[in-house]
Motif scaffolding. Sequence first.
Motif, PDB file in Angstrom:
ATOM      1  N   ARG A  53     -16.884 -22.762  21.246  1.00 23.79           N
ATOM      2  CA  ARG A  53     -15.955 -23.387  22.188  1.00 23.79           C
ATOM      3  C   ARG A  53     -16.102 -22.771  23.581  1.00 23.79           C
ATOM      4  N   GLY A 104     -17.548 -24.890  26.596  1.00 23.23           N
ATOM      5  CA  GLY A 104     -16.634 -24.988  27.733  1.00 23.23           C
ATOM      6  C   GLY A 104     -17.252 -24.430  28.999  1.00 23.23           C
ATOM      7  N   SER A 105     -17.961 -23.326  28.891  1.00 21.58           N
ATOM      8  CA  SER A 105     -18.607 -22.710  30.054  1.00 21.58           C
ATOM      9  C   SER A 105     -19.712 -23.600  30.613  1.00 21.58           C
ATOM     10  N   VAL A 136     -17.953 -26.332  32.457  1.00 18.51           N
ATOM     11  CA  VAL A 136     -17.442 -25.758  33.716  1.00 18.51           C
ATOM     12  C   VAL A 136     -18.575 -25.678  34.742  1.00 18.51           C
ATOM     13  N   GLY A 157     -13.899 -28.552  30.993  1.00 14.94           N
ATOM     14  CA  GLY A 157     -14.579 -27.372  30.459  1.00 14.94           C
ATOM     15  C   GLY A 157     -13.644 -26.186  30.319  1.00 14.94           C
ATOM     16  N   TYR A 158     -12.764 -26.028  31.292  1.00 18.14           N
ATOM     17  CA  TYR A 158     -11.774 -24.953  31.247  1.00 18.14           C
ATOM     18  C   TYR A 158     -10.872 -25.128  30.034  1.00 18.14           C
ATOM     19  N   THR A 159     -10.436 -26.342  29.803  1.00 19.59           N
ATOM     20  CA  THR A 159      -9.560 -26.634  28.661  1.00 19.59           C
ATOM     21  C   THR A 159     -10.300 -26.439  27.337  1.00 19.59           C
ATOM     22  N   ILE A 160     -11.559 -26.875  27.278  1.00 14.95           N
ATOM     23  CA  ILE A 160     -12.364 -26.685  26.065  1.00 14.95           C
ATOM     24  C   ILE A 160     -12.507 -25.194  25.766  1.00 14.95           C
ATOM     25  N   SER A 161     -12.825 -24.411  26.788  1.00 17.62           N
ATOM     26  CA  SER A 161     -13.053 -22.985  26.556  1.00 17.62           C
ATOM     27  C   SER A 161     -11.779 -22.267  26.118  1.00 17.62           C
ATOM     28  N   GLN A 162     -10.626 -22.783  26.524  1.00 13.70           N
ATOM     29  CA  GLN A 162      -9.360 -22.202  26.087  1.00 13.70           C
ATOM     30  C   GLN A 162      -8.989 -22.647  24.680  1.00 13.70           C
TER      31      GLN A 162
END
Length: 125
Positions: free
Chosen positions: A10, A14-15, A18, A47-52
């Motif tokens: 994730r 996500g990165s 981003v 991407g920010y939401t995915i990485s979180q």
Amino acid sequence: MQSGTGDVCRVVVGSLVVAAGLGLVGVSAFDGGIGPTLVGFFVFFAGYTISQGGHASGGRSLPEPSATLAGRFSLVGVGGLAAAFGVTTFADTIVDASAARAALAGISCIGGYMFTHLGINGNLL
């Protein structure tokens, strides 16, 4: 966040999203296009939401409208538009220096960041 294969995947995915979004922001801002710059920010936000992993960061929660889904989308939209305007204005300021435009760009970028952070996370911290 627990450490596991799903968490690592994730964060990596996500990165990458981003980075793609910020690449589009950078190129579009110097082309003077607020629309494509805004799309780049929305890709970045995804991407920010995915990485979180859907987890809101800790911090002080604020009252409505940040608690409603419609309110959060509105904050992200307004914040994204302000950030896109600010980054595009900043790119123009690099080419044609103006202290007033630089100040407007900075205020717009920081304000956009604050609105978007509130919309995504439900808090300012």
